[in-house]
Design an enzyme around this catalytic site. Structure first.
Site, PDB file in Angstrom:
ATOM      1  N   ASP A  88       1.313  -1.178  -0.111  1.00  0.00           N
ATOM      2  CA  ASP A  88      -0.179  -0.075   0.038  1.00  0.00           C
ATOM      3  C   ASP A  88       1.375   1.291   0.010  1.00  0.00           C
ATOM      4  OD1 ASP A  88      -2.762   1.485  -0.471  1.00  0.00           O
ATOM      5  OD2 ASP A  88      -2.418   1.413   2.225  1.00  0.00           O
ATOM      6  N   GLN A 560      -9.472  -3.208  10.775  1.00  0.00           N
ATOM      7  CA  GLN A 560      -9.918  -2.851   9.890  1.00  0.00           C
ATOM      8  C   GLN A 560     -10.727  -3.279   9.006  1.00  0.00           C
ATOM      9  OE1 GLN A 560      -7.681  -2.033   7.392  1.00  0.00           O
ATOM     10  NE2 GLN A 560      -5.983  -2.277   8.274  1.00  0.00           N
ATOM     11  N   TRP A 564     -10.199  -2.217   5.678  1.00  0.00           N
ATOM     12  CA  TRP A 564     -10.013  -2.752   4.405  1.00  0.00           C
ATOM     13  C   TRP A 564     -11.025  -3.493   4.908  1.00  0.00           C
ATOM     14  CZ3 TRP A 564      -7.529  -7.701   3.472  1.00  0.00           C
ATOM     15  CH2 TRP A 564      -6.513  -7.903   2.147  1.00  0.00           C
ATOM     16  N   LYS A 597      -0.811  -0.658  23.985  1.00  0.00           N
ATOM     17  CA  LYS A 597      -1.124  -0.550  22.272  1.00  0.00           C
ATOM     18  C   LYS A 597      -0.186  -0.635  22.131  1.00  0.00           C
ATOM     19  CE  LYS A 597      -3.371  -0.697  17.307  1.00  0.00           C
ATOM     20  NZ  LYS A 597      -3.941   0.273  16.362  1.00  0.00           N
ATOM     21  N   LYS A 600       4.214   3.101  17.284  1.00  0.00           N
ATOM     22  CA  LYS A 600       5.711   3.972  17.027  1.00  0.00           C
ATOM     23  C   LYS A 600       5.625   4.821  17.666  1.00  0.00           C
ATOM     24  CE  LYS A 600       6.887   5.538  13.523  1.00  0.00           C
ATOM     25  NZ  LYS A 600       6.327   5.443  11.867  1.00  0.00           N
TER      26      LYS A 600
END
Ligand SMILES: [Zn+2]
Ligand SMILES: [Zn+2]
Length: 1005
Positions: A88, A560, A564, A597, A600
């Site tokens: 992606d 998702q 997605w 969770k 970054k």
């Protein structure tokens, strides 16, 4: 001849895995595993494309191993499973990373920098960590074709996306609208509702009650409204009340203030802080049309500042009087248009006040709360203020609070496809199943039109051109069409991205004028939603795509669901009116050890390479598979992975090590032996039966994506059944030196179990199973396939499942457990032999237990197992109690079987117990010296008279058990012993015993 390579007792899993990776590479094992099934029934998988502009973290690895397990399993089950990797590469996430690098912070700055240069940077950045992704993917054993992946920025991919948008355009479902949409003021672009759904967070906002002064009243009468977004008050156009609700006119006298009259819903009078007196009740209808004074002096176009009626007003919170700002709310926008009211937009596209609000000009709206409240206090229009905790949407990429803005955007009319979405969702199997009608089902029930366009730079350009003359629009569906319709020259290799595509001018069919492309790019979620066909460049290539549609299986993490998973269904419904996948597994997230969770931005991401280098891929995979249902979140812990390695992989390795060690000594050749199962011992038949039951359970569980159940069942089998029971109980059968039928049975059985187990486990832990397979199958067979991953998955053989035998064994093992408990209650160690155990049970049960009495005898360490006959007219239980009392046995019961353990010790039993203790010490010392299983030793000892007597009586037994060639009394002088001599003082019970052992030696004093 030796048929197997001998192994180290302790496995080096990391090294082993690296060797296997090398072998797979050399032998093209993955490619062969796919090719081998060509022509077979297809199992279609679509890879959810990751973005390689950041490092892969444990969450990515989790979904990758889950995909791998299912795909390897299906391949071994005989399906043709193609696996195309994907990347992606478009959209906001990419732009934001590049912006960080460049230090730009607005669209204007990007335009100054140059779109061409900016997009080049974006293109480069998306493969910045490709190598790390490819390495991690390979290292964890995820088999997927990364040599020819689909890439969403490729012209071919874009062309397929264009084709699909043109299909939607032709159906009249692609339209331009002026709507209130969620908008990120930092990214300066609209977001879609499914993007918004991903970014809700609980935040505290001001909660303020605002007084709007009615005009044409004798006294001071105010409408009281409530809001959590003070900045929207500058766009206020109207106040809405529900026509049917009752409103109260109340007299209040705030502390230290003037008496005044407020109007609010009767049901919301709780909102008042002060004492009040109701002076009049009105229906909402009666308030309609009343005019009020504007709060702040902001220019407005059109009619404004009037009370209106609206059905969407509720009494759940606030005052029942709703402040309406059409620039900032969807309902507000709708109702103002309906009532023909005006519009005011005092905020610019960066979310800052314009010079319509001179006092706040340039301030970001969310930063202005305090100032606004201060301004209201000065004007005397603030009734009360507080804080309000609610869920508010933030930009899923940059974290800015979203604003709702009236904007022009391009939409796909998903609302009109709502019923089709629901019908297609019906055809999908969701794992876990509650998502189908829950999180996902609810989302599509309330679906909004898809805000498709993004006022950004790096993305698939929206393929719509508008005529500057007559305003007609045209949607281009292919590169050929673009070239045919263009007024200027379009080279065949034109990069379809901005800014190049912006230069292409089309000729208008209608008026002959110039058509220019709308400047927008599209939502990158649309790109990935087209993956099922765009990865094949359909329809311009690979006509056979339809055979690969819908996919049989996809899996990604739970976030998702509205990402997605939704975009796939939306695109597929709009174009094919079919579900894009038939089953979808939604995975949990990876949390850190504290349950936060991993991300970054929080800096708590574990470097996955550390795990690869310390514990290895199999341990990580096994940890992922056994920890819990795939849909559960995992608290990631390296320590727990290490535990998995110790508990499971080491046990598996030890079982395999045991086999190859003895098979090498005995030169066992599995090809030369053939013994039908019926002729083998009950123990052999039992483990084979267990293996087939296990196979049945594992297949059943994987087919339902209950991966944790499948994996845990195998783990129990390996640890409890195979290692702790079968091998431990069968050890002596392997130690027999001469030719022996029962020994052959044991070898053959263990061999068959290990081979089947390798196949069964291959999709879970592909490395260790391959390693074992290579040694015990490949090295001694010419017709084998070269890899465990080329084998067929084991099918359970019903004829080999002996439920009764499994039942009896289960009964015996539970009796053993109970018997051992009784021993420890009596304070007698397991190595101390006892005289006898008596069993009392019903006739039916007796047969079961009697068939395995030998096991009971060994495991409970008793000399004899007796079955007490119960009298016809007395129940087994009554007999049991009598016996217990008279004979003073220790009694235990399991179900309706009773055991009576004779716990009295005589001299010979005590001697035997002592000797067994000594044997165990000596075996421990052999291990300390790292002696070969076959190495002979000499023993020296010193102890009291009882020790001496016991050793003398049972020296044959000691020699046999410890492979000793001599036992001598006396304490040597250590210094006089040779290399390899090992001595130790032991305390056994109350006795002190000295032991010394030496390899292959004759002792001298
Ligand atoms: Zn943003
Ligand atoms: Zn025209």
């Amino acid at each position: 001849m030796v048929y197997f390579r001998s192994e180290a007792q302790k496995a080096n899993f990391v090294k082993l895995e690296e060797e296997i990776l090398g072998q797979w590479d050399r032998e093209k094992t993955f490619e062969r595993s796919v090719a081998r099934r060509e022509g077979c029934e297809k199992f279609v998988f679509v890879e959810g494309p990751p973005t390689a502009n950041g490092l892969p973290h444990p969450g990515h690895i989790l979904t990758r191993v889950m995909k791998d397990l299912v795909l390897r399993y299906k391949t071994m089950r005989g399906f043709y499973v193609e696996r195309k990797a994907g990347w992606d590469t478009h959209g906001l996430p990419v732009e934001i990373e590049v912006e960080k690098e460049l230090g730009t912070n607005s669209k204007r700055e990007i335009e100054e920098y140059g779109i061409e240069k900016f997009n080049r940077k974006c293109r480069e950045s998306v493969f910045r960590y490709e190598k790390e992704w490819v390495n991690a993917t390979k290292r964890v054993g995820f088999w997927i074709d990364m040599d020819s992946p689909y890439i969403t920025f490729d012209n071919g991919y874009i062309e397929s996306v264009w084709w699909s948008l043109k299909e939607i355009w032709k159906k009249g479902l692609l339209y331009k609208g002026h709507k209130v949409v969620p908008y990120c003021p930092r990214c300066e672009t609209t977001l879609s509702s499914h993007e918004v759904a991903q970014g809700y967070e609980d935040v505290e906002d001001p909660s303020i009650y605002v007084k709007f002064k009615l005009k044409q009243e004798k006294e001071s009468v105010f409408m009281l409204a409530w809001t959590t977004t003070p900045w929207t008050l500058f766009g206020n156009i109207a106040l809405a009340v529900h026509p049917e609700h009752t409103y109260a006119k109340v007299k209040v006298k705030p502390e230290g203030g003037e008496e005044e009259i407020l109007i609010l819903a009767e049901a919301r009078l709780d909102a008042l802080e002060d004492e009040y007196e109701i002076i009049e009740r009105l229906r909402g209808k009666e308030l309609e049309g009343k005019e009020y004074e504007q709060l702040f002096d902001v220019p407005v176009e059109g009619k404004s500042h009037t009370v209106i009626n609206a059905d969407f007003v509720t009494l759940e919170e606030g005052t029942g009087v709703v402040h309406i700002a059409p620039a900032f709310g969807e309902d507000d926008y709708g109702v103002c248009r309906e009532k023909g009211l005006g519009f005011s937009q005092p905020v610019n596209s960066e979310g800052r006040f314009t010079n319509d609000v001179p006092l706040l000009e340039g301030i970001f709206v969310k930063d202005a709360d305090k100032l606004i409240i201060e301004m209201m206090k000065q004007r005397g229009v603030l009734y009360k203020e507080g804080r309000y905790l609610h869920s508010y949407p933030f930009c899923w990429r940059c974290g800015s609070p979203l604003l709702y803005y009236a904007r022009e955007s391009w939409f796909i009319a998903m609302k009109s496809l709502r019923d089709n979405l629901i019908a297609n969702n019906e055809k999908i199997n969701w794992y876990p199943s509650h998502l189908k009608y829950g999180r996902f089902g609810n989302f599509i029930e309330n679906i909004e039109d898809w805000a498709l366009s993004r006022e950004r730079f790096w993305g698939t350009p929206l393929n719509i051109w508008i005529c500057t003359g007559c305003g007609k629009g045209y949607c281009v569906g292919s590169i050929k069409e673009l070239k045919d319709k263009a007024k200027n020259f379009v080279p065949s290799d034109l990069d379809l991205h901005r800014p190049y595509i912006d230069e292409v001018v089309l000729k208008c069919d209608e008026c002959g004028g110039e058509m220019r492309r709308v400047k927008d790019v599209i939502d990158c979620w649309y790109d990935s939603g087209t993956a099922p066909f765009a990865q094949w460049h359909y329809p311009y290539e690979n006509e056979e795509f339809r055979q690969n549609f819908p996919a049989d299986f996809i899996t990604e993490a739970i976030d998702q669901t509205r990402g997605w998973f939704y975009s796939l269904l939306a695109v597929s419904t709009a174009i094919f009116d079919a579900p894009p996948y038939l089953s979808v597994l939604s995975m949990g997230h990876i949390l850190d050890e504290k349950g936060v969770k991993m991300s970054k931005s929080k800096g708590n991401v574990v470097d996955i390479n550390v795990i690869f280098n310390n514990e290895g891929a199999d341990a990580l995979r096994w940890y992922f598979f056994t920890t819990g249902p795939p849909s559960d979140d995992i608290r990631f812990s390296e320590h727990a992975i290490l535990e998995k390695q110790k508990k499971f992989l080491n046990t598996l390795w030890n079982s395999y090590f045991f086999f190859v060690t003895y098979a090498t000594i005995d030169e066992f050749d599995p090809k030369k032996k053939e013994i039908v199962i019926e002729k083998r011992s009950a123990m052999d038949r039992w483990i084979i039966s267990r293996l087939n039951t296990l196979t049945k359970d594992v297949v059943y569980a994987i087919e339902r994506f209950e991966i944790h159940i499948a994996a845990r069942k195998v783990e129990d089998f390996v640890i409890d059944d195979l290692s702790n029971w079968y091998i431990r109980r069968s050890r002596r059968r392997f130690w027999i030196v001469e030719e022996n039928f029962d020994k052959d049975c044991a070898y053959l059985t263990l061999y068959e179990v290990l081979v089947s187990l390798c196949k069964l486990l291959a999709p879970f832990v592909p490395f260790i199973t391959e390693h074992i397979y290579q040694n015990i199958v490949r090295t001694n067979s010419e017709d084998e396939l070269g890899s465990v991953h080329l084998c067929d998955y084991p099918s359970p053989e019903e004829s080999l499942i002996d439920a009764e035998l499994e039942d009896s064994m289960d009964m015996v093992s539970r009796l053993v457990e109970a018997g051992r408990r009784a021993r420890s209650d009596a304070g007698i160690k397991i190595r101390q032999p006892l005289k006898e155990v008596a069993v009392v049970c019903s006739k039916g049960k007796r047969e079961k237990v009697a068939s395995l009495a030998g096991m009971l005898k060994d495991e409970l360490n008793v000399k004899e197992v007796k079955f007490e006959e119960s009298l016809e007219d007395i129940t087994a239980k009554a007999v049991a109690e009598t016996l217990a009392e008279e004979r003073k046995f220790k009694k235990v019961e399991v179900d309706d079987v009773s055991l009576f353990l004779d716990v009295t010790l005589d001299k010979s039993l005590i001697e035997e117990g002592l000797v067994r203790d000594l044997v165990r010490r000596i075996q421990g010392m052999r291990k300390d010296l790292d002696l070969d299983y076959t190495a002979k030793i000499g023993i020296m000892y010193e102890g009291d008279e009882e020790v001496k007597e016991a050793i003398n009586k049972l020296s044959d037994y000691i020699c046999e058990e410890t492979l000793a060639v001599s036992i001598e009394e006396g304490m040597p002088i250590s210094e006089s012993r040779g290399e390899g001599f090992y001595e130790k003082k032991w305390k056994i019970g109350k006795k002190e015993v000295y032991l010394g052992i030496e390899k292959n030696s004759n002792f001298y004093i």
